[in-house]
Design a protein around this motif. Structure first.
Motif, PDB file in Angstrom:
ATOM      1  N   SER A 168      12.542  -9.882  -4.659  1.00 44.59           N
ATOM      2  CA  SER A 168      13.175 -10.296  -5.913  1.00 44.59           C
ATOM      3  C   SER A 168      12.261  -9.969  -7.080  1.00 44.59           C
ATOM      4  N   HIS A 169      12.870  -9.807  -8.271  1.00 47.07           N
ATOM      5  CA  HIS A 169      12.065  -9.644  -9.489  1.00 47.07           C
ATOM      6  C   HIS A 169      12.004 -10.961 -10.257  1.00 47.07           C
ATOM      7  N   ILE A 170      12.702 -11.991  -9.742  1.00 46.79           N
ATOM      8  CA  ILE A 170      12.728 -13.282 -10.459  1.00 46.79           C
ATOM      9  C   ILE A 170      11.632 -14.171  -9.865  1.00 46.79           C
ATOM     10  N   ALA A 179       6.806  -3.737  -8.693  1.00 48.24           N
ATOM     11  CA  ALA A 179       7.582  -2.984  -9.678  1.00 48.24           C
ATOM     12  C   ALA A 179       8.668  -2.154  -8.987  1.00 48.24           C
ATOM     13  N   ASN A 180       9.594  -1.646  -9.761  1.00 49.71           N
ATOM     14  CA  ASN A 180      10.620  -0.736  -9.220  1.00 49.71           C
ATOM     15  C   ASN A 180       9.924   0.414  -8.489  1.00 49.71           C
ATOM     16  N   GLY A 181      10.409   0.705  -7.291  1.00 53.93           N
ATOM     17  CA  GLY A 181       9.853   1.835  -6.526  1.00 53.93           C
ATOM     18  C   GLY A 181       8.600   1.486  -5.736  1.00 53.93           C
ATOM     19  N   ALA A 182       8.203   0.206  -5.709  1.00 51.39           N
ATOM     20  CA  ALA A 182       6.970  -0.184  -5.005  1.00 51.39           C
ATOM     21  C   ALA A 182       7.101  -0.067  -3.482  1.00 51.39           C
ATOM     22  N   GLY A 183       8.330  -0.029  -2.971  1.00 47.85           N
ATOM     23  CA  GLY A 183       8.535   0.126  -1.530  1.00 47.85           C
ATOM     24  C   GLY A 183       9.132  -1.092  -0.848  1.00 47.85           C
ATOM     25  N   LYS A 184       9.598  -2.080  -1.628  1.00 49.76           N
ATOM     26  CA  LYS A 184      10.102  -3.340  -1.058  1.00 49.76           C
ATOM     27  C   LYS A 184      11.346  -3.109  -0.202  1.00 49.76           C
ATOM     28  N   SER A 185      12.339  -2.417  -0.770  1.00 52.40           N
ATOM     29  CA  SER A 185      13.593  -2.208  -0.021  1.00 52.40           C
ATOM     30  C   SER A 185      13.358  -1.330   1.197  1.00 52.40           C
ATOM     31  N   THR A 186      12.478  -0.359   1.068  1.00 54.61           N
ATOM     32  CA  THR A 186      12.197   0.524   2.216  1.00 54.61           C
ATOM     33  C   THR A 186      11.592  -0.293   3.353  1.00 54.61           C
ATOM     34  N   MET A 187      10.726  -1.242   2.989  1.00 54.20           N
ATOM     35  CA  MET A 187      10.120  -2.081   4.015  1.00 54.20           C
ATOM     36  C   MET A 187      11.211  -2.913   4.712  1.00 54.20           C
ATOM     37  N   LEU A 194       4.590   9.142   0.245  1.00 59.38           N
ATOM     38  CA  LEU A 194       4.280   7.976   1.087  1.00 59.38           C
ATOM     39  C   LEU A 194       4.751   6.725   0.344  1.00 59.38           C
ATOM     40  N   VAL A 195       5.864   6.123   0.765  1.00 62.32           N
ATOM     41  CA  VAL A 195       6.448   5.016  -0.013  1.00 62.32           C
ATOM     42  C   VAL A 195       6.108   3.641   0.573  1.00 62.32           C
ATOM     43  N   VAL A 196       5.756   3.589   1.861  1.00 64.67           N
ATOM     44  CA  VAL A 196       5.178   2.368   2.455  1.00 64.67           C
ATOM     45  C   VAL A 196       3.915   2.839   3.170  1.00 64.67           C
TER      46      VAL A 196
HETATM   47  N1  LIG Z   1      16.327   7.957   1.064  1.00 69.97           N
HETATM   48  C1  LIG Z   1      15.253   8.232   0.306  1.00 69.97           C
HETATM   49  N2  LIG Z   1      14.767   9.481   0.202  1.00 69.97           N
HETATM   50  C2  LIG Z   1      13.683   9.750  -0.538  1.00 69.97           C
HETATM   51  N3  LIG Z   1      12.985   8.827  -1.239  1.00 69.97           N
HETATM   52  C3  LIG Z   1      13.421   7.555  -1.169  1.00 69.97           C
HETATM   53  C4  LIG Z   1      14.566   7.184  -0.402  1.00 69.97           C
HETATM   54  N4  LIG Z   1      14.743   5.840  -0.530  1.00 69.97           N
HETATM   55  C5  LIG Z   1      13.770   5.406  -1.342  1.00 69.97           C
HETATM   56  N5  LIG Z   1      12.979   6.427  -1.730  1.00 69.97           N
HETATM   57  C6  LIG Z   1      11.799   6.334  -2.595  1.00 69.97           C
HETATM   58  O1  LIG Z   1      10.942   5.374  -2.055  1.00 69.97           O
HETATM   59  C7  LIG Z   1      10.266   4.672  -3.107  1.00 69.97           C
HETATM   60  C8  LIG Z   1      10.405   3.180  -2.859  1.00 69.97           C
HETATM   61  O2  LIG Z   1      11.781   2.819  -3.037  1.00 69.97           O
HETATM   62  P1  LIG Z   1      12.296   1.344  -2.737  1.00 69.97           P
HETATM   63  O3  LIG Z   1      13.775   1.362  -2.904  1.00 69.97           O
HETATM   64  O4  LIG Z   1      11.732   0.891  -1.452  1.00 69.97           O
HETATM   65  O5  LIG Z   1      11.601   0.545  -3.931  1.00 69.97           O
HETATM   66  P2  LIG Z   1      11.770  -0.972  -4.365  1.00 69.97           P
HETATM   67  O6  LIG Z   1      10.407  -1.553  -4.419  1.00 69.97           O
HETATM   68  O7  LIG Z   1      12.760  -1.658  -3.500  1.00 69.97           O
HETATM   69  O8  LIG Z   1      12.332  -0.786  -5.846  1.00 69.97           O
HETATM   70  P3  LIG Z   1      13.379  -1.659  -6.729  1.00 69.97           P
HETATM   71  O9  LIG Z   1      12.609  -2.832  -7.245  1.00 69.97           O
HETATM   72  O10 LIG Z   1      13.758  -0.707  -7.813  1.00 69.97           O
HETATM   73  O11 LIG Z   1      14.554  -2.035  -5.859  1.00 69.97           O
HETATM   74  C9  LIG Z   1      10.844   5.167  -4.418  1.00 69.97           C
HETATM   75  O12 LIG Z   1       9.967   6.137  -4.951  1.00 69.97           O
HETATM   76  C10 LIG Z   1      12.150   5.829  -4.005  1.00 69.97           C
HETATM   77  O13 LIG Z   1      12.477   6.917  -4.829  1.00 69.97           O
END
Ligand SMILES: Nc1ncnc2c1ncn2[C@@H]1O[C@H](COP(=O)(O)OP(=O)(O)OP(=O)(O)O)[C@@H](O)[C@H]1O
Length: 226
Positions: free
Chosen positions: A178-180, A38-46, A18-20
């Protein structure tokens, strides 16, 4: 005034991950909201869910824009074209006068002598400026920016922040990851701190000051270490 973006109970699951997780917020015209985590928090997925690049597992996303403008974390530009040719193409796709292409490049302060060079000859910062010009071309009303300051030097960051502030004044709504933190605090009116796919805190930014940036860094550290 109707919201530029309303996200309700949004969740995204990849297999069992569950990423978001049940995220809700709204964004109004002339407002900038930051996504911090942090990296992987779900920002880009959102952000990708809002753009329709990722299909949500649950929840609703409502925005009046047909397709929000998007600056991806790693912009893929056609490197055999010049920035000017690319921007002219975008203007013509939007039904705008191609003379606007040059204005868009001037806004992001791309060096004039690069206008007609192929993008493959550009530095990282020049590519980022071109990608930003492409995103902001046509004055979109809802703009999603994933790491907009990536690769920009100190002056470039100031120039781009000023440009984004100006667009915000003109009514554009921004969702920015952003991280900045100091940059985010300068532009954003609210910052959503994300950890493990959830919004942990919705922080109001009032002064856009360095003190607020430091306080936000502290809050982020608390949420990312728990
Ligand atoms: N296509 C995908 N298939 C499976 N897992 C994914 C996929 N895309 C992202 N994830 C997972 O979803 C989680 C959130 O990723 P996301 O890219 O949204 O993080 P983020 O907050 O943008 O990180 P960053 O700061 O590193 O850019 C991570 O655990 C990532 O491995």
């Amino acid at each position: 005034m109707p919201a530029a973006l309303t996200v309700t109970n949004l969740s995204k699951q990849y297999n069992h991950n569950l990423v978001v997780d049940d995220v809700s917020y709204s964004l109004h015209r002339g407002e900038a909201v930051g996504l911090l985590g942090a990296n992987g928090a779900g920002k880009s997925t959102m952000i990708k869910s809002i753009l329709g690049l990722v299909r949500p597992s649950r929840g609703t996303i409502i925005h009046p824009e047909l397709s929000p403008a998007y600056l991806p974390e790693l912009p893929q530009l056609p490197t055999s074209l010049s920035a000017l040719a690319l921007l002219r193409f975008k203007c013509s796709a939007l039904g705008l006068d191609s003379a606007l292409a040059e204005e868009c490049l001037m806004e992001v302060n791309l060096s004039k002598k690069a206008y007609k060079q192929p993008i493959k000859q550009y530095s990282k910062g020049m590519r980022q400026r071109t990608a930003l010009a492409l995103t902001l071309c046509g004055n979109p009303m809802l703009v999603c920016l994933d790491e907009p300051m990536s690769g920009l030097d100190a002056l470039g960051r100031v120039e781009i922040l000023n440009l984004l502030k100006e667009k915000k004044k003109q009514g554009a709504a921004f969702l920015m990851s952003s991280h900045i933190v100091p940059d985010m605090v300068q532009l954003c009116d609210r910052v959503l701190i994300m950890a493990h796919g959830r919004i942990c805190e919705d922080v109001l930014i009032q002064e856009h000051s360095l003190e607020e940036a430091m306080a936000l860094e502290g809050k982020l550290a608390l949420w990312t270490t728990t």
